[in-house]
Design a protein around this motif. Structure first.
Motif, PDB file in Angstrom:
ATOM      1  N   PHE A 106      35.919  28.864  37.240  1.00  0.00           N
ATOM      2  CA  PHE A 106      35.298  30.057  37.816  1.00  0.00           C
ATOM      3  C   PHE A 106      34.062  30.390  37.008  1.00  0.00           C
ATOM      4  CE2 PHE A 106      34.793  34.594  38.723  1.00  0.00           C
ATOM      5  CZ  PHE A 106      35.166  34.699  40.064  1.00  0.00           C
ATOM      6  N   PRO A 131      34.798  28.850  42.992  1.00  0.00           N
ATOM      7  CA  PRO A 131      34.514  30.275  43.183  1.00  0.00           C
ATOM      8  C   PRO A 131      33.716  30.885  42.036  1.00  0.00           C
ATOM      9  CG  PRO A 131      36.800  29.963  42.541  1.00  0.00           C
ATOM     10  CD  PRO A 131      36.245  28.599  42.783  1.00  0.00           C
ATOM     11  N   GLY A 133      31.928  35.054  40.763  1.00  0.00           N
ATOM     12  CA  GLY A 133      31.860  36.487  41.016  1.00  0.00           C
ATOM     13  C   GLY A 133      30.703  37.113  40.262  1.00  0.00           C
ATOM     14  N   ARG A 165      33.177  35.664  45.463  1.00  0.00           N
ATOM     15  CA  ARG A 165      34.502  36.227  45.723  1.00  0.00           C
ATOM     16  C   ARG A 165      34.464  37.749  45.619  1.00  0.00           C
ATOM     17  NH1 ARG A 165      38.761  32.452  45.465  1.00  0.00           N
ATOM     18  NH2 ARG A 165      37.906  30.567  46.441  1.00  0.00           N
ATOM     19  N   PHE A 166      33.621  38.244  44.743  1.00  0.00           N
ATOM     20  CA  PHE A 166      33.373  39.684  44.663  1.00  0.00           C
ATOM     21  C   PHE A 166      31.948  39.888  44.174  1.00  0.00           C
ATOM     22  CE2 PHE A 166      35.705  38.377  40.814  1.00  0.00           C
ATOM     23  CZ  PHE A 166      34.777  38.665  39.819  1.00  0.00           C
ATOM     24  N   SER A 185      29.948  39.952  50.893  1.00  0.00           N
ATOM     25  CA  SER A 185      31.047  39.503  50.032  1.00  0.00           C
ATOM     26  C   SER A 185      32.319  40.249  50.435  1.00  0.00           C
ATOM     27  CB  SER A 185      30.715  39.787  48.567  1.00  0.00           C
ATOM     28  OG  SER A 185      31.839  39.551  47.741  1.00  0.00           O
ATOM     29  N   LEU A 416      40.922  42.630  39.427  1.00  0.00           N
ATOM     30  CA  LEU A 416      40.366  41.858  40.535  1.00  0.00           C
ATOM     31  C   LEU A 416      39.995  40.449  40.082  1.00  0.00           C
ATOM     32  CD1 LEU A 416      39.117  41.710  43.416  1.00  0.00           C
ATOM     33  CD2 LEU A 416      37.043  42.686  42.437  1.00  0.00           C
ATOM     34  N   LEU A 417      39.349  40.347  38.912  1.00  0.00           N
ATOM     35  CA  LEU A 417      38.985  39.033  38.388  1.00  0.00           C
ATOM     36  C   LEU A 417      40.217  38.200  38.096  1.00  0.00           C
ATOM     37  CD1 LEU A 417      36.976  36.971  37.225  1.00  0.00           C
ATOM     38  CD2 LEU A 417      37.036  38.253  35.070  1.00  0.00           C
ATOM     39  N   LYS A 419      43.077  38.231  39.561  1.00  0.00           N
ATOM     40  CA  LYS A 419      43.663  37.718  40.804  1.00  0.00           C
ATOM     41  C   LYS A 419      42.799  36.625  41.441  1.00  0.00           C
ATOM     42  CE  LYS A 419      43.994  41.701  42.883  1.00  0.00           C
ATOM     43  NZ  LYS A 419      44.271  42.717  43.932  1.00  0.00           N
ATOM     44  N   THR A 420      41.512  36.664  41.141  1.00  0.00           N
ATOM     45  CA  THR A 420      40.581  35.779  41.831  1.00  0.00           C
ATOM     46  C   THR A 420      40.285  34.497  41.077  1.00  0.00           C
ATOM     47  OG1 THR A 420      39.506  37.757  42.749  1.00  0.00           O
ATOM     48  CG2 THR A 420      38.304  35.693  42.928  1.00  0.00           C
ATOM     49  N   ALA A 421      40.118  34.621  39.760  1.00  0.00           N
ATOM     50  CA  ALA A 421      39.673  33.476  38.956  1.00  0.00           C
ATOM     51  C   ALA A 421      40.754  32.412  38.857  1.00  0.00           C
ATOM     52  CB  ALA A 421      39.266  33.961  37.568  1.00  0.00           C
TER      53      ALA A 421
END
Length: 421
Positions: A106, A131, A133, A165-166, A185, A416-417, A419-421
């Motif tokens: 990421f 991904p 952000g 992603r964000f 986004s 948020l990071l 959950k996303t990374a």
């Protein structure tokens, strides 16, 4: 009972059985991310973006390996970061950066005045497909001298922000601009500037300077002057050509913008026990502080005002701010680092600084935000600084409210990071 000889005979088959279990065969690979940050070193605020975000990653994603891809870590910043974050690899060579593109899962673009590293984000997106952000930027981060001109977004920025992603923005004006200009986004929110989380310190240097100049804990305030445009042409390392138009604007507005700061110094010294420290956020403000503030003070005020005659790094500055009763001036990131450490801070802004100042309103400190293009705002500047000096306890309580809101958003955005990374 199995004796030692029999156990050794069975050991290979036992090891084979154990290694066949995936969880025991080898440790799980540690997830790694690239932080694209560290834009320049001539401003303690630009330095502060990086250690702020690194501190958040360390706190909220402790099991993730972080590699820093910087633009610049000279001027002592490399050593500063390595002291505080010894586990963070700093990618300086093209080979190290290429390896990170291959190995990391990421990319996080750190806080900044715009999508500063758009070319590198584009490279990550096109070459890896992995991904990424955007964490706390101003958008679009441009200034137009014509107040009636319509500012448009860079199409590449819109594309990159939309594919993120964000996309998190450090002021509500930027967030609204992004939405109005087609950024799509899946997650678009307000995110405090990463520099709020700076926890660097250099107490030894701060205390030595304070002792030398008679500054005591909680008994002085800091002030930072500024011109409309940073005169980078005065900094040899920047190799920036002289800009006659910007210099003319600076000279035309210098007294107008900084006179309220000088009047606030006079009021604080004459009406309270507080002393004053004139200090810089960027290298050019050392000279400016003497010229526009100190040299023009009345003789009865000067003995209780200290002019810092040299630039400093973020760690010493933050250690000094923590021991002050508050800060006022025309800069943004010293106030950010103050509030992040519970210290009251007033922000003065003008059109040339784009929309970043509005984050003060976004975190609930609108009463401490001043538009220096608005005479009504200017008229309440001195009374506000004076009130802060006269009632430090109330000022700290107000700063604490802003800090709590910032810390809540830090938890949410780091979640948020995670959950996303």
């Amino acid at each position: 009972m199995t004796n030692r000889r029999e156990f050794l005979k069975q050991a290979p088959s036992l090891m084979g059985l154990l290694m066949s279990i995936p969880a025991l065969a080898q440790p799980a690979a540690k997830k790694s991310i690239v932080l694209r940050s560290s834009w320049q070193t001539v401003n303690i605020g630009d330095i502060g973006h990086t250690p702020g975000v690194l501190a958040l990653l360390e706190k909220y994603l402790p099991d993730v390996e972080v590699r820093l891809w910087p633009s610049s870590v000279g001027n002592g910043v490399d050593e500063l970061l390595r002291r505080r974050f010894p586990k963070v690899a700093i990618l300086k060579t093209p080979d190290e950066q290429a390896r990170a593109l291959n190995e990391c899962a990421f990319l996080l673009h750190g806080s900044g005045p715009s999508l500063v590293a758009r070319k590198d984000v584009e490279r990550w997106h096109k070459e890896t497909g992995k991904p990424y952000g955007i964490y706390g930027i101003t958008f679009p981060g441009v200034y137009s001298p014509d107040p009636n001109a319509s500012v448009t977004a860079n199409p590449l920025d819109v594309e990159l922000l939309s594919n993120a992603r964000f996309a998190l923005f450090r002021d509500s004006v930027s967030l609204a601009f992004a939405k109005a200009n087609g950024v799509t986004s899946p997650v678009m929110e307000f995110c405090p500037d990463g520099a709020f989380a700076v926890d660097l310190q250099n107490d030894q240097a701060a205390l030595a300077f304070m002792k030398q100049h008679g500054l005591e804990d909680g008994k002085f305030m800091c002030v930072i002057p500024r011109t409309r445009f940073t005169p980078y042409w005065e900094i040899p390392s920047k190799k920036t050509p002289f800009d006659a138009t910007r210099d003319a604007r600076n000279q035309a507005m210098k007294e107008h913008d900084n006179a309220p700061l000088r009047e606030a110094i006079i009021a604080v010294v004459r009406q309270t026990p507080m002393n004053i420290l004139i200090c810089p956020e960027d290298e050019t403000q050392v000279k400016l502080g003497k010229e526009i503030l100190f040299d023009k003070l009345p003789d009865d005020v000067k003995p209780r005002v200290v002019w810092r005659d040299r630039y400093w790094l973020t760690d010493e500055a933050v250690s000094t701010y923590r021991r002050s009763a508050g800060l006022f001036g025309l800069e943004m990131h010293s106030p950010i680092m103050c509030i992040g450490n519970g210290i009251p801070a007033v922000v003065g802004r003008f059109a040339e600084q784009t929309s970043k100042g509005f984050m003060w309103r976004d975190i609930g400190l609108g009463d401490w935000l001043f538009d220096m293009d608005n005479e009504q705002d200017i008229s309440r500047y001195v009374p506000t600084v004076l009130a802060m000096a006269k009632d430090p306890k109330a000022a700290r309580a107000k700063a604490a409210q802003g800090r709590r809101f910032v810390e809540q958003r830090q938890r949410e955005t780091m979640g948020l990071l995670k959950k996303t990374a």
